[in-house]
Scaffold this motif. Sequence first.
Motif, PDB file in Angstrom:
ATOM      1  N   UNK A 258       0.813  -1.221   0.000  1.00 44.20           N
ATOM      2  CA  UNK A 258       0.000   0.000   0.000  1.00 44.20           C
ATOM      3  C   UNK A 258       0.848   1.274   0.000  1.00 44.20           C
ATOM      4  N   UNK A 259       2.176   1.122   0.004  1.00 45.93           N
ATOM      5  CA  UNK A 259       3.071   2.282   0.062  1.00 45.93           C
ATOM      6  C   UNK A 259       2.953   3.118  -1.208  1.00 45.93           C
ATOM      7  N   UNK A 260       2.829   4.420  -1.044  1.00 42.50           N
ATOM      8  CA  UNK A 260       2.834   5.366  -2.158  1.00 42.50           C
ATOM      9  C   UNK A 260       3.818   6.487  -1.842  1.00 42.50           C
ATOM     10  N   UNK A 261       4.192   7.234  -2.842  1.00 45.64           N
ATOM     11  CA  UNK A 261       5.045   8.397  -2.618  1.00 45.64           C
ATOM     12  C   UNK A 261       4.252   9.497  -1.925  1.00 45.64           C
ATOM     13  N   UNK A 262       4.933  10.401  -1.226  1.00 49.25           N
ATOM     14  CA  UNK A 262       4.227  11.534  -0.613  1.00 49.25           C
ATOM     15  C   UNK A 262       3.529  12.378  -1.679  1.00 49.25           C
ATOM     16  N   UNK A 263       2.488  13.079  -1.259  1.00 46.00           N
ATOM     17  CA  UNK A 263       1.757  13.925  -2.187  1.00 46.00           C
ATOM     18  C   UNK A 263       2.559  15.174  -2.558  1.00 46.00           C
ATOM     19  N   UNK A 264       2.292  15.666  -3.747  1.00 48.41           N
ATOM     20  CA  UNK A 264       2.965  16.881  -4.201  1.00 48.41           C
ATOM     21  C   UNK A 264       2.464  18.087  -3.430  1.00 48.41           C
ATOM     22  N   UNK A 265       3.411  18.884  -2.929  1.00 44.61           N
ATOM     23  CA  UNK A 265       3.043  20.105  -2.207  1.00 44.61           C
ATOM     24  C   UNK A 265       3.175  21.348  -3.069  1.00 44.61           C
ATOM     25  N   UNK A 266       4.140  21.332  -4.011  1.00 48.55           N
ATOM     26  CA  UNK A 266       4.397  22.489  -4.866  1.00 48.55           C
ATOM     27  C   UNK A 266       4.599  22.015  -6.299  1.00 48.55           C
ATOM     28  N   UNK A 267       3.827  22.582  -7.213  1.00 45.47           N
ATOM     29  CA  UNK A 267       3.986  22.271  -8.636  1.00 45.47           C
ATOM     30  C   UNK A 267       4.888  23.328  -9.264  1.00 45.47           C
ATOM     31  N   UNK A 268       6.127  22.931  -9.577  1.00 52.56           N
ATOM     32  CA  UNK A 268       7.099  23.845 -10.167  1.00 52.56           C
ATOM     33  C   UNK A 268       8.017  23.025 -11.072  1.00 52.56           C
ATOM     34  N   UNK A 269       7.631  22.793 -12.340  1.00 52.40           N
ATOM     35  CA  UNK A 269       8.405  21.942 -13.247  1.00 52.40           C
ATOM     36  C   UNK A 269       9.860  22.381 -13.411  1.00 52.40           C
ATOM     37  N   UNK A 270      10.106  23.684 -13.403  1.00 49.64           N
ATOM     38  CA  UNK A 270      11.483  24.180 -13.567  1.00 49.64           C
ATOM     39  C   UNK A 270      12.345  23.763 -12.383  1.00 49.64           C
ATOM     40  N   UNK A 271      11.838  23.977 -11.173  1.00 53.03           N
ATOM     41  CA  UNK A 271      12.591  23.596  -9.985  1.00 53.03           C
ATOM     42  C   UNK A 271      12.741  22.080  -9.908  1.00 53.03           C
ATOM     43  N   UNK A 272      11.682  21.349 -10.260  1.00 57.56           N
ATOM     44  CA  UNK A 272      11.736  19.886 -10.224  1.00 57.56           C
ATOM     45  C   UNK A 272      12.826  19.360 -11.157  1.00 57.56           C
ATOM     46  N   UNK A 273      12.941  19.956 -12.348  1.00 62.36           N
ATOM     47  CA  UNK A 273      13.978  19.546 -13.296  1.00 62.36           C
ATOM     48  C   UNK A 273      15.365  19.846 -12.738  1.00 62.36           C
ATOM     49  N   UNK A 274      15.503  20.967 -12.037  1.00 57.40           N
ATOM     50  CA  UNK A 274      16.793  21.315 -11.433  1.00 57.40           C
ATOM     51  C   UNK A 274      17.172  20.312 -10.343  1.00 57.40           C
ATOM     52  N   UNK A 275      16.185  19.905  -9.550  1.00 56.02           N
ATOM     53  CA  UNK A 275      16.452  18.929  -8.487  1.00 56.02           C
ATOM     54  C   UNK A 275      16.854  17.575  -9.077  1.00 56.02           C
ATOM     55  N   UNK A 276      16.203  17.186 -10.157  1.00 50.89           N
ATOM     56  CA  UNK A 276      16.568  15.933 -10.825  1.00 50.89           C
ATOM     57  C   UNK A 276      18.011  15.983 -11.311  1.00 50.89           C
ATOM     58  N   UNK A 277      18.405  17.131 -11.878  1.00 50.33           N
ATOM     59  CA  UNK A 277      19.781  17.289 -12.350  1.00 50.33           C
ATOM     60  C   UNK A 277      20.779  17.160 -11.216  1.00 50.33           C
ATOM     61  N   UNK A 278      20.452  17.701 -10.051  1.00 43.93           N
ATOM     62  CA  UNK A 278      21.342  17.606  -8.887  1.00 43.93           C
ATOM     63  C   UNK A 278      21.492  16.147  -8.460  1.00 43.93           C
ATOM     64  N   UNK A 279      20.402  15.400  -8.473  1.00 49.44           N
ATOM     65  CA  UNK A 279      20.467  13.989  -8.088  1.00 49.44           C
ATOM     66  C   UNK A 279      21.323  13.188  -9.062  1.00 49.44           C
ATOM     67  N   UNK A 280      21.227  13.491 -10.334  1.00 53.70           N
ATOM     68  CA  UNK A 280      22.063  12.807 -11.327  1.00 53.70           C
ATOM     69  C   UNK A 280      23.544  13.097 -11.088  1.00 53.70           C
TER      70      UNK A 280
END
Length: 365
Positions: A258-280
């Motif tokens: 039944x585990x799911x990811x936490x719900x989205x609190x902020x919709x910001x595609x630009x910031x989300x893409x930046x965070x993905x780049x940092x993780x890579x």
Amino acid sequence: MRKDTRNCCIFMWVVFLALCCSPAWGFDFGKIVDGVSNVVDSAQKEVKKVVNSESEKTSGEKSSQSQSQQSSAPDAVVQKSGTVGKADQPLGESLSVFSTSPIDVNAPGNSVSSFNAGDHIYGLLRSKKSWKQQVGGSNYLIVWFYLDGEQKSYKSVGLQRAELLNQDYFVLDIAPDPARMTNYSDPDVIFPEVKGDKFGPELFSRYLGELSPGKHTVRIEVKAYNKVYASGSFTVEGNDFSSYTALYNSIKNKAGQMVTMPKEGLSNPTLAAELEGILQQHGWPQIQRLVIVDKDWWIDRVDGGDTAVKSRHIAAAAAARGTDGKLFFQVLTFEQPMLLSGDWGKLDLSHSGEKKPLPEENLNK
């Protein structure tokens, strides 16, 4: 010094000592709120003692009346953390229901007071007021679990929707059939973990599986600051409780599904893409999904209060596939320092939470 001023000083001094000693509780919120409450009650008693003592000097009749009122007051009994006392009996206790089958909140029926070892057990804790009226501005309930009068565990269960706080009941499975389990299915009701087990039916069934032959009493409370908002108790009896250990394993397996990811609190595609780049940059495998959990940035100050800003941070949850090909997700914190110029510096990963398995079918839920 005036009597009321001296009494106030005594009260504030004892409370001050309690706050100074709070690190000894290890920042355990439940113990802190109950501990401070006990100290406050003790301080009030000391004030009453001084008042009564001085009253005796001036009027034996007034002193006798004061002592009589004090002994009959509801708060004259102080409940210490880990015990069940008369001062803890809530008005809504008779409303709580336990049953061998899932409970219909609209027609709960009569409560079962005794169970046999191996029975499925479901609970419905009910208060005379809505949780919002009871707990004020907070969005969690502190739930306590007792076995044979001993406090076994307590945790803050988060209620993330206004609708949940406006209810006057809380469904709490104790030892449910995994296929009919209500808890863990709603991502807005957050059950924290206790040493690898989820608080709620997973942890409770483990406790029941550890019981020795005989008759045992289970008591559950929703309380804070020694005020009990809802509670209920029942007995469970038998010669062999090992079936609950098997049930624990089944519930744990079901909870994992039944585990799911936490719900989205902020919709910001630009910031989300930046965070993905940092993780890579930090060696993450291909990211399957990323959601920003916080609703906005959190500001970090040098020494709290209105001191200078040193950084800001925001949390996100990222899902990826491990070397074994299975999905997992982690909650991550990203931090950005404040430069002397007043601009924000380089954004980077500052903390990685626990890796949690994520069922394939729950990736986008």
